[in-house]
Design an enzyme around this catalytic site. Sequence first.
Site, mmCIF file in Angstrom:
data_model
loop_
_atom_site.group_PDB
_atom_site.id
_atom_site.type_symbol
_atom_site.label_atom_id
_atom_site.label_comp_id
_atom_site.label_asym_id
_atom_site.label_seq_id
_atom_site.Cartn_x
_atom_site.Cartn_y
_atom_site.Cartn_z
ATOM 1 N N ALA A 62 11.130 11.656 2.801
ATOM 2 C CA ALA A 62 12.399 11.619 2.344
ATOM 3 C C ALA A 62 12.360 11.613 0.394
ATOM 4 O O ALA A 62 11.477 10.509 0.358
ATOM 5 C CB ALA A 62 13.778 10.103 2.482
ATOM 6 N N GLY A 101 9.988 11.230 6.175
ATOM 7 C CA GLY A 101 10.862 12.432 6.645
ATOM 8 C C GLY A 101 11.056 13.471 7.120
ATOM 9 O O GLY A 101 10.247 14.564 8.029
ATOM 10 N N GLU A 104 9.956 13.637 10.357
ATOM 11 C CA GLU A 104 10.179 13.700 10.825
ATOM 12 C C GLU A 104 10.626 15.449 11.097
ATOM 13 O O GLU A 104 11.346 16.189 11.881
ATOM 14 C CB GLU A 104 11.397 12.856 10.284
ATOM 15 C CG GLU A 104 10.939 12.062 11.428
ATOM 16 C CD GLU A 104 12.278 10.576 10.301
ATOM 17 O OE1 GLU A 104 12.469 11.220 9.347
ATOM 18 O OE2 GLU A 104 12.785 10.106 11.357
ATOM 19 N N GLU A 124 7.936 4.347 6.954
ATOM 20 C CA GLU A 124 9.319 3.745 6.567
ATOM 21 C C GLU A 124 8.596 2.734 6.543
ATOM 22 O O GLU A 124 8.964 1.599 5.373
ATOM 23 C CB GLU A 124 10.135 4.306 7.318
ATOM 24 C CG GLU A 124 10.904 5.826 7.074
ATOM 25 C CD GLU A 124 9.932 6.770 7.904
ATOM 26 O OE1 GLU A 124 8.815 7.009 8.473
ATOM 27 O OE2 GLU A 124 10.706 8.197 8.161
HETATM 28 C C1 3H9 Z 1 11.965 8.684 4.724
HETATM 29 O O1 3H9 Z 1 11.305 9.133 4.730
HETATM 30 C C2 3H9 Z 1 13.180 8.178 4.987
HETATM 31 C C3 3H9 Z 1 13.174 8.678 6.686
HETATM 32 O O2 3H9 Z 1 12.804 8.743 7.390
HETATM 33 C C4 3H9 Z 1 14.309 9.098 6.652
HETATM 34 C C5 3H9 Z 1 15.673 9.815 5.464
HETATM 35 C C6 3H9 Z 1 16.636 9.787 5.734
HETATM 36 N N1 3H9 Z 1 10.049 10.249 -3.208
HETATM 37 O O3 3H9 Z 1 1.323 8.013 -4.633
HETATM 38 P P1 3H9 Z 1 1.200 8.904 -5.844
HETATM 39 C C7 3H9 Z 1 6.222 10.540 -5.873
HETATM 40 S S1 3H9 Z 1 11.355 7.141 3.027
HETATM 41 C C8 3H9 Z 1 9.902 10.051 -4.428
HETATM 42 O O4 3H9 Z 1 1.071 8.138 -6.891
HETATM 43 P P2 3H9 Z 1 -1.079 10.237 -4.604
HETATM 44 C C9 3H9 Z 1 5.489 8.672 -6.760
HETATM 45 O O5 3H9 Z 1 5.928 7.737 -7.467
HETATM 46 C C10 3H9 Z 1 9.586 8.331 2.993
HETATM 47 N N2 3H9 Z 1 9.016 10.576 -4.578
HETATM 48 O O6 3H9 Z 1 0.264 10.729 -4.784
HETATM 49 C C11 3H9 Z 1 4.425 9.777 -7.796
HETATM 50 O O7 3H9 Z 1 5.211 9.824 -8.844
HETATM 51 P P3 3H9 Z 1 4.735 9.663 -10.503
HETATM 52 C C12 3H9 Z 1 8.224 8.019 3.536
HETATM 53 C C13 3H9 Z 1 7.354 10.096 -3.948
HETATM 54 O O8 3H9 Z 1 -2.066 11.897 -3.620
HETATM 55 C C14 3H9 Z 1 3.822 11.173 -7.705
HETATM 56 O O9 3H9 Z 1 4.947 11.028 -6.567
HETATM 57 N N3 3H9 Z 1 7.821 8.575 2.845
HETATM 58 C C15 3H9 Z 1 7.956 10.550 -3.358
HETATM 59 O O10 3H9 Z 1 -2.104 8.927 -4.346
HETATM 60 C C16 3H9 Z 1 2.212 11.064 -6.793
HETATM 61 O O11 3H9 Z 1 2.159 9.810 -6.309
HETATM 62 C C17 3H9 Z 1 6.834 7.929 1.967
HETATM 63 O O12 3H9 Z 1 6.708 6.515 2.911
HETATM 64 C C18 3H9 Z 1 8.388 9.846 -2.137
HETATM 65 N N4 3H9 Z 1 8.793 10.057 -0.848
HETATM 66 O O13 3H9 Z 1 -0.474 9.562 -2.952
HETATM 67 C C19 3H9 Z 1 5.995 8.088 1.410
HETATM 68 N N5 3H9 Z 1 6.103 10.086 -2.580
HETATM 69 O O14 3H9 Z 1 3.961 10.634 -11.048
HETATM 70 C C20 3H9 Z 1 5.413 7.864 -0.003
HETATM 71 C C21 3H9 Z 1 5.662 9.777 -3.803
HETATM 72 O O15 3H9 Z 1 5.967 10.404 -10.963
HETATM 73 N N6 3H9 Z 1 4.243 8.229 -0.258
HETATM 74 N N7 3H9 Z 1 5.975 10.262 -5.144
HETATM 75 O O16 3H9 Z 1 4.169 7.955 -10.487
HETATM 76 C C22 3H9 Z 1 3.125 7.994 -0.542
HETATM 77 O O17 3H9 Z 1 2.694 7.641 0.058
HETATM 78 C C23 3H9 Z 1 2.049 9.078 -1.588
HETATM 79 O O18 3H9 Z 1 2.863 9.174 -2.667
HETATM 80 C C24 3H9 Z 1 1.501 10.084 -1.357
HETATM 81 C C25 3H9 Z 1 0.350 10.793 -2.242
HETATM 82 C C26 3H9 Z 1 0.599 10.081 0.060
HETATM 83 C C27 3H9 Z 1 2.190 11.275 -0.207
#
Ligand code: 3H9
Length: 699
Positions: A62, A101, A104, A124
Amino acid sequence: MTPVRLDLRDNVALISIDSPPVNALSHAVREGLMSCIEKADADPDVQAIVIICDGRTFIAGADIREFDMPPQAPHLPDIVDRIDACETPVVAAIHGTALGGGLEVAMGCHYRVALASAKLGLPEVKLGLLPGASGTQRLPRLVGAEMALSMMLSGNPIPAQAALDAGLIDMVVTTDDLAGAALDFARGAIDKDPRHVRDLPVADVAEDLFDKSRASIAKKARGLFSPERIIRCVELSTQLPYAEGCKAERELFMECKDSPQSAGLRHAFFAERAVNKIPGIGKETQVRDIEKVAVLGAGTMGAGIAYSCLNAGYSVHLLDNNEEGLERGRATIHKLFEGGIARGKISKEKMLETIERLTLSENYDDLSDADLVIEAVFENMAIKKEVFGKLDQVCKQGAILASNTSTLDVDEIAAATKRPQDVIGLHFFSPAHIMRLLEIIRGKETSAEVIATSLKLTRALGKIGVVVGNCFGFVGNRMLYSYGRENQFLLLEGAPPEQIDKVLYDWGMAMGPNAVGDLAGLDVGYKARQERTDLPDDPRFYRIADMLAELGRFGQKTGKGMYFYEEGSRQPTPDPQVQIMIEKESRALGIERRDIGETEIIERCIYGLINEGARILGEGIALRASDIDVIWTNGYGFPRHLGGPMHYADTVGLEKIYERVCDFKEEFGAEYWEPADLLKGLAQKGSSFADFDKKTPTK
Ligand code: 3H9
């Protein structure tokens, strides 16, 4: 332009999501995805559907930034159910990471194929949430409740092969052509009935699975809100029909989303990404090549740094001034590798290959080809200056000269060289191979190139680097002084060490300050205070810590410090002798002892920390309040679910914090409790540290 496209490949619809950087499910993506699914499902020419992503990853979850806004339809659970309801088979084609998500959505599809390099997970919990779009009900149906619990409670993703073995995906794609493989797979599924995950039964579980799971999180997830709710959802998946399970999941998800803990953890997530945004340092800033790292000083810290650098792929030269020191360093590094082998982190062959990149000597001339030198000798200015003078003579032009000082003036160290632009502070935290934090201290002449290279190095080491300014103790240790100072005063005023430790541990700190002192070694702080010429002329200041160090009670390493330790044990036991000593000292200093309550302990220790943080921010030593939060949550055991001291201050309200700091000033004097100007200013405007951060330039 919509971030979701629909193309026809003969009889298969290819839905592609293109929403950089990580294809998060923003409102626009959700709208586009729902509309494409509906169109494809309604098209009589479409006999199968593939969902795939452009860019570096499949959907990473999400859009976390939208969690603070009012929810907007279409909602993710409805999209997942709509995908599942398609008449034609739907295949998710996964590369990079399918997270939250994103997974999901993939589990709403009837089949999943993934590149061998892909990873899949439900992280999450790390954001104080639970999977809220049917993940808690779908994953147990695919992999069983036990594995589903383990994935959701750890939040860690699993590799594609493990996902295949567990039944989470249907095929690992071994070529580079994910789209081609997914289209072929979809064509092969056309004549089969779609496999609806929602209709699968959850395999039987061991009777005590959920009790055991609850017991296991009691310590690991102490005080956290979402893990217990995750267990409840998975338990319900074994008891209720799918739709009812989803209804319960939705309610519990909303409780988690609205909790202050999730706000704190989301803040911590973005704070850790903001640290890389530094004015004057961007993609265009030159970065120097680092291949060979030299580490000076083969003590525990030096060996830990050398080990981290070896693991990150650098060649490492370890230098010490005697053979005995070098042998100790070599032995420490070997022991760390052996620990890695025992935990299955590295194979013996890989260790032997890695350790070949290590050389050791006592000769400064061997540093002449190092690209980066990290000095980790005693915390003593005279010694550091002598070392840097020598480095200046032997190191090649362009080499980065870094000091691992934890408190000392980086400009004074740089002045011992003729190249202050190449000198920087790289403050590792102990144990260096485990702690993620690195304070990067920019001296007044440190070049942008050297800072950018240090940030790159930090990432290569798998650490988080926070760039800070130069002052005594920088950000972390300078703030620690005010926290520790209040702890020491509280001891003299009547709170026993174990009371203070219990109150702060129960509040959320990883350990109480007195147990931490014993772990770090009371001699370390003692020596650092001896070096300082600017300490207050106050006999109470760190009095008990000094007395213990002078008695040779250094903490765990000597079997006694603030506490007593049984032979071979790390368990602190209150020591009556220490209590007698403290009470005697209180009397000698004319301090009237009293009963001290929990609230006073928390407010004095934590508000003292916040006030110093505000002063540091006001002076520009930290760029952002959120940088301070990253330092304290990653280096000092501050509870991550409270976001860090500055975020926590915002949640309490700066007016209240300011008011209490003023009360303490009245009660305990201005020497320690003068409110920081920034705290006062923000409190009086009804503003917050988050507002302050919004004005911080990022370029
Ligand atoms: C969810 O899904 C809830 C659902 O179950 C239910 C819903 C109803 N959203 O980490 P990076 C941005 S909860 C918005 O440096 P990497 C991050 O801020 C979510 N932005 O890259 C950064 O921005 P900026 C569950 C996001 O390659 C840029 O992307 N998912 C999100 O080292 C690059 O990120 C997670 O918890 C996001 N979801 O790692 C995953 N994710 O360039 C969270 C990233 O402006 N994300 N950004 O600073 C991660 O674990 C890592 O970002 C990922 C990439 C592994 C994906």
